[in-house]
Design an enzyme around this catalytic site. Structure first.
Site, PDB file in Angstrom:
ATOM      1  CB  CYS A 166      -0.905  -0.003   1.229  1.00 47.88           C
ATOM      2  SG  CYS A 166      -2.010   1.415   1.247  1.00 47.88           S
TER       3      CYS A 166
ATOM      4  CG  HIS B 212      -7.093  -2.183  -5.943  1.00 46.47           C
ATOM      5  ND1 HIS B 212      -6.781  -3.401  -5.394  1.00 46.47           N
ATOM      6  CD2 HIS B 212      -7.046  -1.283  -4.923  1.00 46.47           C
ATOM      7  CE1 HIS B 212      -6.565  -3.254  -4.097  1.00 46.47           C
ATOM      8  NE2 HIS B 212      -6.712  -1.980  -3.783  1.00 46.47           N
TER       9      HIS B 212
ATOM     10  CB  CYS C   6      -4.120   4.602  -5.606  1.00 43.81           C
ATOM     11  SG  CYS C   6      -4.019   2.830  -5.227  1.00 43.81           S
ATOM     12  N   GLY C   7      -0.841   4.790  -4.297  1.00 50.73           N
ATOM     13  CA  GLY C   7       0.566   4.529  -4.618  1.00 50.73           C
ATOM     14  C   GLY C   7       0.767   3.291  -5.475  1.00 50.73           C
TER      15      GLY C   7
HETATM   16  O1  PYC Z   1      -1.889   3.803  -1.938  1.00 49.01           O
HETATM   17  O2  PYC Z   1      -1.383   1.824  -2.712  1.00 49.01           O
HETATM   18  C1  PYC Z   1      -2.150   2.609  -2.184  1.00 49.01           C
HETATM   19  C2  PYC Z   1      -3.492   2.114  -1.788  1.00 49.01           C
HETATM   20  C3  PYC Z   1      -4.022   0.889  -2.029  1.00 49.01           C
HETATM   21  C4  PYC Z   1      -5.298   0.884  -1.474  1.00 49.01           C
HETATM   22  C5  PYC Z   1      -5.524   2.124  -0.938  1.00 49.01           C
HETATM   23  N1  PYC Z   1      -4.401   2.863  -1.141  1.00 49.01           N
END
Ligand code: PYC
Length: 332
Positions: free
Chosen positions: A91, A205, A249-250
């Site tokens: 995450c 996702h 979202c990384g």
């Molecule tokens: O920032 O990778 C991310 C992430 C995954 C789900 C929510 N944030």
């Protein structure tokens, strides 16, 4: 005798997306590699996951992060991420939250920190200004131009790995703005269901994107001065538990970079600006791991702010001691 369990947490948000870091009182998962520990979490302690992130203590948007000793000798920290329905591989926003929270506690100083996760180690750098760089796991596009049959016709997109599995598409006529969140959620959920039924069960996702806005937000949500020419996009990411990512979202940005690299649309080292739905942004770039295999190592930079420190109380007399689950209602 009443059984009471207490869990110490640090809450933060990264570009708007919350992270709840468990620093004490979490389940004892034993030792060994983190992918094995996450299996033990899932099999024996899943009620703790629900207690920590679900209502009434949390919400669908909260991502939990269990601090655990690393399984690998080359890491200083270990972490397992989870959400309202299960466990995440990596995450990105959560790793930024982890480092910022440990810095807040005085446990980390600016510098480099290597973090073990269930899908491999990641390297982080806490900068003196509080920003955090995350060099993520190897990311790649698995399938290009995947066709998904929807009720209204077919759409195309890519399946890519960035520490979680993503389907990325710009096949929508929705504006990626907060007032449209319900329509975006409905659309992305429909895409995910169809994709899972049509031979891509791994994807949990969905990332809808469009070209970025001219007035991109910053990670603090304040209008920045951005060179108009900087390559960018805006995204809407629907997470596995049907909550949308408030941050860009990384892991989704990593998956996006893998697709751009594979298409020759972003050069190694070139800076990318990824905006999320609420107007915050991460900057990102990549280096090749293997050009032949289309594998990249992405780096994401963002910033987190600590929003609270708490002692969660799990009182077993409470019917919602372990959170409100969709299969539970009082009186049944
Ligand atoms: O920032 O990778 C991310 C992430 C995954 C789900 C929510 N944030």
């Amino acid at each position: 005798m009443t059984r009471l369990h207490e869990i110490r947490v640090i809450d933060s948000h990264t570009a708007g997306e919350p992270t709840r870091l468990v620093v004490e009182g979490g389940p004892d998962l034993g030792g060994g590699p983190l992918d094995q520990r996450v299996q033990r979490f899932r099999q024996h302690f899943d009620h703790y996951r629900s207690a920590i992130v679900n209502e009434p203590r949390g919400s669908d948007a909260v991502v939990g992060a269990l601090l655990t000793p690393p399984g690998r000798a080359d890491c200083q920290l270990g972490v397992i991420f989870f959400n309202n329905v299960g466990y995440l591989g990596m995450c990105g926003h959560g790793t930024i939250g982890l480092i910022a929270s440990l810095a807040h506690m005085g446990r980390l100083r600016p510098g480099s920190w290597r973090v073990d996760t269930p899908v491999g180690p990641v390297s982080t750098r806490l900068n003196a200004d509080g920003s955090v760089e995350v060099e993520n796991v190897v990311s790649y596009r698995k399938a290009r131009d995947v066709v998904v049959q929807l009720a209204g016709g077919s759409i195309h997109g890519d399946v890519a790995w960035g520490g979680n599995w993503f389907f990325l598409t710009d096949a929508h006529d929705l504006t990626l703005t907060l007032p449209n969140v319900e329509a975006l959620t409905q659309y992305a959920w429909q895409v995910r269901q169809a994709l899972n039924a049509q031979g891509h069960p791994e994807v949990d996702h969905v990332e809808l994107f469009s070209s970025g806005s001219a007035a991109a937000g910053s990670d603090a949500g304040v209008a920045p001065v951005e060179p108009a020419a900087r390559p960018r996009s805006r995204n809407f990411v629907l997470c596995s538990g049907k909550a949308y990512d408030r941050s860009p979202c990384g892991t989704g940005t990593s998956a996006k970079l893998a697709c751009l690299a594979a298409d020759g649309k972003l050069a190694e080292g070139e800076e990318w600006l990824q905006e999320g739905l609420i107007g915050t942004s991460f900057t990102a770039h990549y280096r090749w791991k293997s050009r032949e295999k289309g594998e990249i190592i992405p780096t994401i930079t963002g910033r987190a702010f600590v929003t609270g420190e708490a002692l969660l109380r799990l009182d077993e007399r409470d019917p919602f001691c372990f959170g409100i689950r969709s299969d539970q209602s009082v009186g049944r």
